[in-house]
Design an enzyme around this catalytic site. Structure first.
Site, PDB file in Angstrom:
ATOM      1  N   PHE A 189       2.782  -2.466 -22.564  1.00 15.35           N
ATOM      2  CA  PHE A 189       1.592  -3.114 -22.039  1.00 15.35           C
ATOM      3  C   PHE A 189       0.813  -2.246 -21.058  1.00 15.35           C
ATOM      4  O   PHE A 189      -0.149  -2.701 -20.462  1.00 15.35           O
ATOM      5  CB  PHE A 189       1.969  -4.448 -21.378  1.00 15.35           C
ATOM      6  CG  PHE A 189       2.575  -5.417 -22.347  1.00 15.35           C
ATOM      7  CD1 PHE A 189       1.779  -6.047 -23.295  1.00 15.35           C
ATOM      8  CD2 PHE A 189       3.930  -5.661 -22.342  1.00 15.35           C
ATOM      9  CE1 PHE A 189       2.326  -6.923 -24.213  1.00 15.35           C
ATOM     10  CE2 PHE A 189       4.494  -6.543 -23.257  1.00 15.35           C
ATOM     11  CZ  PHE A 189       3.684  -7.170 -24.195  1.00 15.35           C
ATOM     12  N   LYS A 190       1.199  -1.005 -20.873  1.00 18.87           N
ATOM     13  CA  LYS A 190       0.580  -0.158 -19.865  1.00 18.87           C
ATOM     14  C   LYS A 190      -0.478   0.770 -20.467  1.00 18.87           C
ATOM     15  O   LYS A 190      -0.657   0.844 -21.681  1.00 18.87           O
ATOM     16  CB  LYS A 190       1.657   0.671 -19.144  1.00 18.87           C
ATOM     17  CG  LYS A 190       2.738  -0.177 -18.494  1.00 18.87           C
ATOM     18  CD  LYS A 190       2.154  -1.214 -17.534  1.00 18.87           C
ATOM     19  CE  LYS A 190       3.177  -1.922 -16.706  1.00 18.87           C
ATOM     20  NZ  LYS A 190       3.929  -2.978 -17.346  1.00 18.87           N
ATOM     21  N   THR A 191      -1.178   1.502 -19.576  1.00 20.38           N
ATOM     22  CA  THR A 191      -2.256   2.377 -20.034  1.00 20.38           C
ATOM     23  C   THR A 191      -1.736   3.556 -20.837  1.00 20.38           C
ATOM     24  O   THR A 191      -2.435   4.079 -21.704  1.00 20.38           O
ATOM     25  CB  THR A 191      -3.084   2.895 -18.830  1.00 20.38           C
ATOM     26  OG1 THR A 191      -2.192   3.485 -17.880  1.00 20.38           O
ATOM     27  CG2 THR A 191      -3.850   1.765 -18.172  1.00 20.38           C
TER      28      THR A 191
END
Length: 199
Positions: A191-193
């Site tokens: 879910f991160k960049t």
């Protein structure tokens, strides 16, 4: 595909790196390069991340939560100590429950507006003799306003642990997040960049 922005740019380069490890047959973090298929991927990643972000040291952990807990432990913050963190899920503010979950006794501030607003009065109102640190959260690839936080920390002799889990590579006034306070924690889950799948 479910996940954050990092999960949408997985391609041949990422596939090659994963297959290199699987084909080598050694999934462990430690070993001697070239022996039993060990490729030192984690150490290589740590060194490249440190260079890219301008950090002196980078240590991979199992998760962003684990990284925050390691920061707290490294600074001697433990049972009975207080850490000021943003209010998880407060309207008009984004963070995640693990920011507070990594802290033994969290105190919460509620910014009045904006995702990255640092409310000096609210932060200072939370400070007690037990307070040891402030943990700002950089979100959605954007930094929070670090100048007032650093000023408050200096005034009250507090540590600053930057939760950069949602903002790998972001900068504030030309400095990478995670290098402004005393320590920074990143996350690379789906879910991160930027993602490595998890970790």
């Amino acid at each position: 595909m479910a996940g954050g922005p990092g999960s949408y740019v997985l391609g041949a380069e990422e596939r090659k790196e994963v297959l290199d490890v699987l084909d080598g047959g050694n999934l462990f973090r430690y070993g001697t390069p070239g022996v039993d298929g060990f490729q030192a991927k984690v150490v290589t990643f740590e060194n490249e991340m440190a260079e890219r972000l301008g950090h002196k040291h980078v240590v991979a952990t199992s998760s962003g939560t684990g990284s925050l807990m390691c920061c707290l432990a490294a600074l001697g913050i433990g049972m009975g100590d207080e850490v000021i963190v943003p209010e998880p899920f407060y309207p008009n503010y984004h963070t995640f429950i693990t920011t507070a979950g990594g802290v033994i006794h969290p105190l919460h501030t509620k910014p009045e507006e904006g995702y990255f607003y640092a409310d000096r009065a609210r932060i200072e109102a939370c400070i007690t003799p037990k307070t040891k640190a402030i943990m700002p959260v950089h979100m959605l690839g954007n930094p929070c306003d670090m100048d007032p936080i650093m000023e408050i920390a200096k005034k009250h002799n507090l540590y600053v642990i930057e939760d950069c889990c949602q903002a790998v590579g972001a900068a504030y006034h030309g400095k990478r997040v995670g290098t402004i306070g005393d320590m920074g924690a990143y996350s690379l889950n789906v879910f991160k960049t930027i993602t490595t799948g998890d970790g």
